[in-house]
Scaffold this motif. Structure first.
Motif, PDB file in Angstrom:
ATOM      1  N   SER A  12     -31.237   0.688 -36.155  1.00  0.00           N
ATOM      2  CA  SER A  12     -30.485   0.525 -37.402  1.00  0.00           C
ATOM      3  C   SER A  12     -31.387   0.815 -38.596  1.00  0.00           C
ATOM      4  O   SER A  12     -30.989   1.536 -39.522  1.00  0.00           O
ATOM      5  CB  SER A  12     -29.949  -0.911 -37.541  1.00  0.00           C
ATOM      6  OG  SER A  12     -29.084  -1.208 -36.494  1.00  0.00           O
ATOM      7  N   LEU A  15     -32.054   4.444 -39.046  1.00  0.00           N
ATOM      8  CA  LEU A  15     -30.875   5.222 -39.450  1.00  0.00           C
ATOM      9  C   LEU A  15     -30.308   4.748 -40.789  1.00  0.00           C
ATOM     10  O   LEU A  15     -29.266   5.229 -41.242  1.00  0.00           O
ATOM     11  CB  LEU A  15     -29.799   5.151 -38.365  1.00  0.00           C
ATOM     12  CG  LEU A  15     -30.171   5.819 -37.033  1.00  0.00           C
ATOM     13  CD1 LEU A  15     -29.087   5.598 -35.971  1.00  0.00           C
ATOM     14  CD2 LEU A  15     -30.418   7.318 -37.225  1.00  0.00           C
ATOM     15  N   LEU A  17     -29.064   1.739 -41.551  1.00  0.00           N
ATOM     16  CA  LEU A  17     -27.924   0.821 -41.446  1.00  0.00           C
ATOM     17  C   LEU A  17     -28.418  -0.619 -41.608  1.00  0.00           C
ATOM     18  O   LEU A  17     -29.478  -0.971 -41.079  1.00  0.00           O
ATOM     19  CB  LEU A  17     -27.241   0.961 -40.081  1.00  0.00           C
ATOM     20  CG  LEU A  17     -26.725   2.353 -39.705  1.00  0.00           C
ATOM     21  CD1 LEU A  17     -26.203   2.358 -38.269  1.00  0.00           C
ATOM     22  CD2 LEU A  17     -25.619   2.793 -40.664  1.00  0.00           C
ATOM     23  N   VAL A 265     -26.086   1.619 -31.441  1.00  0.00           N
ATOM     24  CA  VAL A 265     -26.241   1.916 -32.883  1.00  0.00           C
ATOM     25  C   VAL A 265     -26.018   3.405 -33.143  1.00  0.00           C
ATOM     26  O   VAL A 265     -25.367   3.786 -34.129  1.00  0.00           O
ATOM     27  CB  VAL A 265     -27.639   1.465 -33.376  1.00  0.00           C
ATOM     28  CG1 VAL A 265     -27.799   1.788 -34.866  1.00  0.00           C
ATOM     29  CG2 VAL A 265     -27.824  -0.025 -33.138  1.00  0.00           C
ATOM     30  N   GLU A 266     -26.532   4.254 -32.269  1.00  0.00           N
ATOM     31  CA  GLU A 266     -26.311   5.698 -32.440  1.00  0.00           C
ATOM     32  C   GLU A 266     -24.814   6.021 -32.458  1.00  0.00           C
ATOM     33  O   GLU A 266     -24.361   6.874 -33.211  1.00  0.00           O
ATOM     34  CB  GLU A 266     -26.971   6.475 -31.299  1.00  0.00           C
ATOM     35  CG  GLU A 266     -28.436   6.760 -31.550  1.00  0.00           C
ATOM     36  CD  GLU A 266     -29.011   7.640 -30.448  1.00  0.00           C
ATOM     37  OE1 GLU A 266     -28.616   7.445 -29.287  1.00  0.00           O
ATOM     38  OE2 GLU A 266     -29.846   8.508 -30.779  1.00  0.00           O
ATOM     39  N   TYR A 269     -23.425   5.114 -35.763  1.00  0.00           N
ATOM     40  CA  TYR A 269     -23.948   6.038 -36.778  1.00  0.00           C
ATOM     41  C   TYR A 269     -23.267   7.401 -36.699  1.00  0.00           C
ATOM     42  O   TYR A 269     -22.866   7.977 -37.719  1.00  0.00           O
ATOM     43  CB  TYR A 269     -25.462   6.183 -36.573  1.00  0.00           C
ATOM     44  CG  TYR A 269     -26.119   7.081 -37.587  1.00  0.00           C
ATOM     45  CD1 TYR A 269     -26.320   6.646 -38.889  1.00  0.00           C
ATOM     46  CD2 TYR A 269     -26.538   8.375 -37.238  1.00  0.00           C
ATOM     47  CE1 TYR A 269     -26.924   7.477 -39.831  1.00  0.00           C
ATOM     48  CE2 TYR A 269     -27.141   9.193 -38.161  1.00  0.00           C
ATOM     49  CZ  TYR A 269     -27.327   8.737 -39.457  1.00  0.00           C
ATOM     50  OH  TYR A 269     -27.913   9.563 -40.383  1.00  0.00           O
ATOM     51  N   GLN A 270     -23.112   7.905 -35.478  1.00  0.00           N
ATOM     52  CA  GLN A 270     -22.463   9.224 -35.311  1.00  0.00           C
ATOM     53  C   GLN A 270     -21.042   9.192 -35.847  1.00  0.00           C
ATOM     54  O   GLN A 270     -20.585  10.132 -36.502  1.00  0.00           O
ATOM     55  CB  GLN A 270     -22.409   9.623 -33.824  1.00  0.00           C
ATOM     56  CG  GLN A 270     -23.751   9.883 -33.162  1.00  0.00           C
ATOM     57  CD  GLN A 270     -24.503  11.040 -33.811  1.00  0.00           C
ATOM     58  OE1 GLN A 270     -23.902  11.895 -34.441  1.00  0.00           O
ATOM     59  NE2 GLN A 270     -25.814  11.032 -33.694  1.00  0.00           N
ATOM     60  N   GLN A 273     -21.248   9.299 -39.568  1.00  0.00           N
ATOM     61  CA  GLN A 273     -21.692  10.633 -40.014  1.00  0.00           C
ATOM     62  C   GLN A 273     -20.585  11.672 -39.935  1.00  0.00           C
ATOM     63  O   GLN A 273     -20.437  12.509 -40.806  1.00  0.00           O
ATOM     64  CB  GLN A 273     -22.857  11.114 -39.123  1.00  0.00           C
ATOM     65  CG  GLN A 273     -24.165  10.461 -39.384  1.00  0.00           C
ATOM     66  CD  GLN A 273     -24.696  10.815 -40.764  1.00  0.00           C
ATOM     67  OE1 GLN A 273     -24.522  10.034 -41.688  1.00  0.00           O
ATOM     68  NE2 GLN A 273     -25.288  11.985 -40.916  1.00  0.00           N
TER      69      GLN A 273
END
Ligand SMILES: Nc1ncnc2c1ncn2[C@@H]1O[C@H](COP(=O)(O)OP(=O)(O)OP(=O)(O)O)[C@@H](O)[C@H]1O
Ligand SMILES: O=P(O)(O)OC[C@H]1O[C@](O)(CO)[C@@H](O)[C@@H]1O
Length: 332
Positions: A12, A15, A17, A265-266, A269-270, A273
């Protein structure tokens, strides 16, 4: 658990977050008791058992008002995604929350019981198996020295993953678990076990029985007392209990927890995004080495029994001497 928290926190931060950790399970969510999780908080935790955030059962979540309070807290704190590490109970909580809150609800499988579909192994399982294996190896030493019979009861709630893995890893003479025993004829099974013990003890003295908790009518003590009714048997009982839930996590569990934490988390995030962020309720797990997302509703409705291949291998090849007749006559 701590490895997952560390991975979630570090990913996080990298990235950009913001990440908070609710304390004491769902209680912290309902009561808005949380800490900001920054990289400084997670230094030196990956090797520690337990959890930085503490854990607890939370009865309030079993009522709709409690679930609504939890959903309100998520709204009030402007949370976009909630990652829950736990077993089927925790995931029932996620499922209930999804009716009242429309962010991303991501489950990471975390229970020593390994009884969740959608993953081969849960976080905590291999550590518990290792702990129990080390303990039972020690029991074998004293059992050999004193030519004694031991029942060791292992955890698992209503599943036999720990019992089977530990039983096979320690070369136990008998495994009594949900997968091979149907509570049909307790008295006859005891007689057969007594015969197997007598025969086996002529060979090398000790005889280890791994018993899944919640299996035997009347509990492990009742089985021990029944076996001891035969005068030449001196059976001891060791209930391993909560030591299976503590201690340094295995490297395998640390890696699994880390991979799932980063992936959770990815995923969030994706979605942000690519502007595909929408309400979702799923679990991340690994199946045959592949990261897999499974709807929580599917996880909650499917069973994951001990693989039949292991039940058969044990019954057909690993049970020795007179013990194998247990499997012919009473056990699957
Ligand atoms: N049906 C449900 N609805 C809402 N929340 C639930 C439900 N069942 C359980 N929970 C919540 O999840 C918490 C954890 O559940 P539980 O005690 O069964 O542990 P678990 O997540 O299955 O993990 P483990 O079995 O490894 O201890 C409960 O204390 C409760 O707050
Ligand atoms: O610590 P408690 O609340 O007695 O729960 C014990 C149960 O929790 C587990 O350790 C994990 O689900 C089970 O194996 C066991 O039956």
């Amino acid at each position: 658990m701590n490895s997952a928290i560390r991975a979630i926190t570090l990913t996080s931060a990298k990235l950009g977050l913001q990440c908070v950790g609710f304390l004491h399970g769902y209680n912290g969510l309902i009561n808005q008791e949380y800490i900001e999780l920054t990289p400084d908080c997670v230094i030196d935790i990956t090797q520690r058992g337990g959890t930085l955030l503490k854990s607890a059962r939370c009865d309030a979540m079993l009522e709709d008002t409690g679930v609504q309070q939890a959903a309100n807290a998520l709204r009030k704190l402007h949370i976009d995604a909630l990652i829950v590490i736990g077993g089927d109970g925790s995931f029932r909580g996620i499922h209930a929350l999804s009716a009242h809150w429309h962010g991303q609800l991501i489950g990471l499988p975390g229970t020593i019981d390994n009884d969740l579909a959608g993953c081969d192994h849960t976080i905590g399982f291999s550590s518990a198996v290792n702990t129990a294996t080390v303990a039972i190896d020690k029991i074998r030493d004293t059992a050999n020295a004193f030519e004694r019979v031991f029942i060791t009861e292992v955890m698992g709630r209503h599943s036999g993953h720990i019992a089977y893995n530990v039983g096979i890893a320690t070369g136990a003479e008998a495994i009594l678990s949900f997968e091979n025993y149907t509570k049909s004829d307790t008295a006859k099974l005891v007689q057969q076990l007594q015969r197997a013990i007598t025969e086996q003890q002529h060979k090398h003295g000790s005889f280890l029985i791994i018993l899944a908790e919640n299996l035997w009518p009347g509990g492990a003590h009742a089985l021990r007392d029944a076996l001891n009714e035969q005068s030449n048997i001196n059976c001891a009982l060791c209930v391993l209990g909560h030591i299976q839930r503590g201690g340094a996590p295995s490297a395998e569990n640390r890696m699994l927890a880390t991979e799932l934490g980063v992936a959770a988390v990815e995923t969030v995030y994706q979605a942000i995004q690519h502007d595909t962020f929408r309400a979702a309720t799923f679990m991340l797990g690994k199946i045959n080495g592949v990261l897999t997302s499974t709807p929580i509703s599917t996880v909650l409705t499917r069973q994951k029994p001990v693989p039949d291949s292991w039940v058969k291998r044990y019954r057909d090849f690993l049970a020795e001497g007179e013990t194998s007749s247990l499997y012919t006559n009473f056990l699957n």
